[in-house]
Every structure is written in structure tokens, then in C-alpha cells.
Design a protein around this motif. Structure first.
Motif, short mmCIF file in Angstrom:
data_model
loop_
_atom_site.label_atom_id
_atom_site.label_comp_id
_atom_site.label_asym_id
_atom_site.label_seq_id
_atom_site.Cartn_x
_atom_site.Cartn_y
_atom_site.Cartn_z
N THR A 199 0.83 -1.21 0.00
CA THR A 199 0.00 0.00 0.00
C THR A 199 0.87 1.26 0.00
OG1 THR A 199 -0.08 -0.21 2.37
CG2 THR A 199 -1.98 -1.02 1.16
N ARG A 200 2.11 1.12 0.49
CA ARG A 200 2.98 2.29 0.52
C ARG A 200 3.52 2.64 -0.86
NH1 ARG A 200 7.97 2.47 4.11
NH2 ARG A 200 8.11 0.27 3.68
N ALA A 201 3.66 1.63 -1.71
CA ALA A 201 4.46 1.83 -2.91
C ALA A 201 3.63 2.03 -4.18
CB ALA A 201 5.38 0.64 -3.08
N GLY A 202 2.83 1.05 -4.54
CA GLY A 202 1.98 1.20 -5.71
C GLY A 202 2.63 0.89 -7.04
N GLY A 203 3.87 0.41 -7.07
CA GLY A 203 4.51 0.03 -8.33
C GLY A 203 4.09 -1.36 -8.72
N ALA A 204 4.42 -1.74 -9.98
CA ALA A 204 4.02 -3.07 -10.43
C ALA A 204 5.08 -4.12 -10.15
CB ALA A 204 3.72 -3.02 -11.92
N GLY A 205 6.24 -3.70 -9.67
CA GLY A 205 7.29 -4.68 -9.41
C GLY A 205 8.09 -5.03 -10.65
N LEU A 206 8.24 -4.07 -11.56
CA LEU A 206 9.04 -4.32 -12.77
C LEU A 206 10.36 -3.56 -12.75
CD1 LEU A 206 6.29 -4.17 -15.56
CD2 LEU A 206 7.43 -6.19 -14.66
N GLY A 207 10.45 -2.55 -11.87
CA GLY A 207 11.62 -1.65 -11.88
C GLY A 207 12.94 -2.39 -11.74
N LEU A 208 13.05 -3.25 -10.75
CA LEU A 208 14.34 -3.91 -10.51
C LEU A 208 14.63 -4.98 -11.57
CD1 LEU A 208 14.36 -4.17 -6.61
CD2 LEU A 208 15.79 -2.72 -8.04
N ALA A 209 13.57 -5.57 -12.12
CA ALA A 209 13.78 -6.54 -13.22
C ALA A 209 14.38 -5.79 -14.41
CB ALA A 209 12.46 -7.20 -13.60
N ILE A 210 13.88 -4.57 -14.67
CA ILE A 210 14.43 -3.76 -15.76
C ILE A 210 15.89 -3.38 -15.44
CG2 ILE A 210 14.26 -1.49 -16.91
CD1 ILE A 210 11.20 -1.78 -16.75
N CYS A 211 16.15 -2.99 -14.18
CA CYS A 211 17.53 -2.64 -13.79
C CYS A 211 18.49 -3.79 -14.08
CB CYS A 211 17.60 -2.33 -12.30
SG CYS A 211 16.85 -0.77 -11.85
N ARG A 212 18.06 -5.01 -13.74
CA ARG A 212 18.94 -6.16 -13.95
C ARG A 212 19.23 -6.36 -15.43
NH1 ARG A 212 17.18 -12.09 -12.09
NH2 ARG A 212 15.53 -11.63 -13.57
N GLU A 213 18.20 -6.23 -16.26
CA GLU A 213 18.39 -6.39 -17.71
C GLU A 213 19.30 -5.29 -18.26
OE1 GLU A 213 17.48 -8.95 -19.54
OE2 GLU A 213 16.51 -9.87 -17.80
N VAL A 214 19.07 -4.04 -17.80
CA VAL A 214 19.90 -2.93 -18.29
C VAL A 214 21.35 -3.18 -17.92
CG1 VAL A 214 20.43 -0.47 -18.02
CG2 VAL A 214 18.06 -1.19 -18.24
N MET A 215 21.60 -3.55 -16.67
CA MET A 215 22.99 -3.76 -16.24
C MET A 215 23.63 -4.89 -17.04
SD MET A 215 23.56 -1.34 -14.39
CE MET A 215 25.30 -1.76 -14.31
N GLY A 216 22.87 -5.93 -17.35
CA GLY A 216 23.39 -7.02 -18.18
C GLY A 216 23.80 -6.49 -19.54
N SER A 217 22.96 -5.64 -20.13
CA SER A 217 23.27 -5.15 -21.48
C SER A 217 24.44 -4.15 -21.45
CB SER A 217 22.03 -4.55 -22.15
OG SER A 217 21.68 -3.36 -21.50
N LEU A 218 24.72 -3.55 -20.27
CA LEU A 218 25.85 -2.62 -20.17
C LEU A 218 27.14 -3.35 -19.74
CD1 LEU A 218 24.21 0.47 -18.37
CD2 LEU A 218 24.64 0.15 -20.80
N GLY A 219 27.07 -4.66 -19.60
CA GLY A 219 28.25 -5.43 -19.20
C GLY A 219 28.52 -5.32 -17.71
N GLY A 220 27.53 -4.94 -16.94
CA GLY A 220 27.70 -4.82 -15.49
C GLY A 220 26.78 -5.74 -14.74
N THR A 221 26.68 -5.50 -13.44
CA THR A 221 25.80 -6.33 -12.61
C THR A 221 25.05 -5.44 -11.62
OG1 THR A 221 27.53 -6.61 -10.95
CG2 THR A 221 27.36 -8.34 -12.62
N ILE A 222 24.00 -6.00 -11.06
CA ILE A 222 23.32 -5.34 -9.94
C ILE A 222 22.95 -6.43 -8.94
CG2 ILE A 222 21.05 -5.42 -11.12
CD1 ILE A 222 20.39 -2.79 -9.62
#
Ligand code: ADP
Length: 259
Positions: A213-236
Motif C-alpha cells: 500500500t505504501r508503494a503502488g509500483g508493479a514490481g518491474l523496476g528492478l527486473a528492468i535494472c537487472r536487464e539494463v545492467m546485463g546489457s551494459l556489461g555490469g551487474t546489480i
């Protein structure tokens, strides 16, 4: 080779092939189950804002006192924005997951990028003033990366920190270090953190682990972060034992300019 040995070899070969087929079949079933679960999660996430939009627009069409109309129109507007954001995130995730993301590489100053991310995340609701602790290590650090994509990761992490930090005394620490050709950026808040059992799940799609109830996000943000970091050759990754929630972003340090 004797005939009986040939038969035995063929039997073993057949057994091996049968086992491989069984494994492929199990994998396909598993993928199909995951796809069904994903579709049902998407439908659920889409239905929630759609239901509000429908209900409140119907009330508006029937006619309400002017003082209520503005309030209901605002709900319809906010829910439409939520829906758009959700669709944008789903599209972005699908582009990142199937490897068709176009990177725009350039030399980026890490300090400026972090400043930009802090600034962009300051528009996240709820509005609260962080006490921000930074170390100066990023000042003269330049990395060859896609600056917009990397900023997207930090904006996400800092926005989450705003949402989940200690509401009475919100604090955020951003710590930059470099070691062995890699740069590490830790984003640490002073909220209640992520329980141990959930830490491995935070990067999964539709992960919502704490008080929703505090947040209201769909829970996709960190999944996107992980994919972005993979494509940049990094990690999260999640850093346990830091008090609040702590995330570490690691990147190859392509170039560091002396002060
Ligand atoms: P959301 O849009 O729901 O925040 P995220 O993928 O960014 O989606 O985060 C997934 C879940 O991980 C959140 O719903 C929350 O339960 C948890 N989480 C993320 N960041 C933090 C944080 N800084 N502190 C506590 N929990 C967090």
C-alpha cells in the motif's frame, strides 16, 4: 564389435535420447507455465487501473457535483498515467530481454550522472527531503557506457529508496568505489530493508515484497535494472547487512581521468 555389443550401444543411445527428450519436454512445460503466470500477472496489473478508470469515468458521465468532478477526473488521469507507465515498462523489459536494445555509448562522468539521477528521482512520490550522503570518488570518474540507460538504473534505485526509506528521518547514502578495473556504486537507504528470504526475488518480474500500500509500483523496476545492467556489461545485486535496503551496481571502469 559383436552384434550383442552393438545392440547394447544402441539401447544406451536410445535411453540417452529418451532422457534428453524428457528434459526438453519438462523445460517446455516449465516455460509454458511461466508464460501463463506472466500473462495472468500482466492481466491483473492492467485490470486494476482499467477498473478505476471505467468506474470513475462512468460516474463522471452520469454527472456529479462540480467539487467532486475535479477529484474524480484526477483519479482517472492518475490511473491512465499508471497504465501508460506499466505498458512502457513491459515494452522496455521485452526489448531488453530479447536483446534488441540499442545502446548509445559515450563517455559519461559518473558524478554528473548520479546528480542527474538524484534530481530526476526527486519527483517521485511521496515527496520527502532526503539527507543525502555522498563520497567524492565519482567526481573524476568517466565511464564509457550508455548514460541514459545507466541513469535509468540509478533513478529506479533512488526512487525506491525514497518510497521505502524511514519516513520520519529519510536518509540515502551513495558510495562510489573502484577496484580492479571495476566501479562499484552502492545505493543504501535507511528503511526496513528487504527480508532475507525475499532478497533473491527482488529482481524477478512483478516482485512486490514489502507493504504494497505504501508503494503502488508493479514490481518491474528492478527486473528492468537487472536487464539494463546485463546489457551494459555490469551487474546489480542486493547487499545484505547494511541496515536498510542496499543495492550494488558494478560496471567495468573503462577510463578514469586524474583530478
Ligand atoms: P516497484 O515498482 O513495485 O517498487 P521494483 O521492481 O522496483 O518494483 O521493486 C520490487 C519490490 O522490491 C518492491 O515492491 C519492494 O517490495 C521491494 N523493494 C525495492 N526497493 C526497496 C527498498 N529500497 N527498500 C525496501 N524494499 C524494496
Amino acid at each position: 564389435m559383436e552384434y550383442s555389443q552393438q545392440l547394447e550401444a544402441q539401447r544406451e543411445e536410445l535411453t540417452r535420447t529418451a532422457r534428453q527428450l524428457r528434459e526438453v519436454n519438462e523445460k517446455l512445460t516449465q516455460l509454458s507455465v511461466q508464460k501463463d503466470a506472466f500473462l495472468s500477472q500482466i492481466s491483473h496489473e492492467l485490470r486494476t487501473p482499467m477498473t478505476s478508470i471505467r468506474a470513475f469515468s462512468e460516474i463522471l458521465m452520469e454527472g456529479v457535483p462540480p467539487e467532486m468532478a475535479g477529484q474524480y477526473a484526477r483519479i482517472v488521469h492518475d490511473e491512465a498515467i499508471r497504465l501508460t507507465r506499466l505498458l512502457d515498462d513491459l515494452l522496455d523489459l521485452s526489448v531488453l530481454e530479447n536483446g534488441s536494445v540499442q545502446l548509445n555509448l559515450g563517455l559519461t562522468n559518473l558524478q554528473q550522472l548520479l546528480d542527474r539521477a538524484v534530481q530526476a528521482a526527486s519527483h517521485t512520490r511521496p515527496e520527502r527531503e532526503f539527507t543525502l550522503h555522498r563520497n567524492p570518488a565519482a567526481e573524476n570518474m568517466f565511464i564509457r557506457t550508455d548514460g541514459d540507460r545507466l541513469a535509468q538504473v540509478f533513478i529506479n534505485l533512488i526512487s525506491n529508496a525514497r518510497k521505502y526509506c524511514d519516513a520520519a528521518r529519510p536518509e540515502l547514502r551513495i558510495v562510489v568505489r573502484h577496484r580492479g578495473g571495476r566501479v562499484m556504486v552502492d545505493v543504501i537507504d535507511n528503511g526496513s530493508g528487504i527480508p532475507k528470504a525475499s532478497q533473491a526475488l527482488v529482481f524477478e518480474k512483478f516482485a512486490r515484497l514489502t507493504d504494497q500500500t505504501r508503494a503502488g509500483g508493479a514490481g518491474l523496476g528492478l527486473a528492468i535494472c537487472r536487464e539494463v545492467m546485463g546489457s551494459l556489461g555490469g551487474t546489480i545485486g542486493y547487499l545484505p547487512g547494511q541496515g536498510g535496503a542496499a543495492f550494488r551496481v558494478t560496471l567495468p571502469l573503462r577510463l578514469e581521468k586524474a583530478a
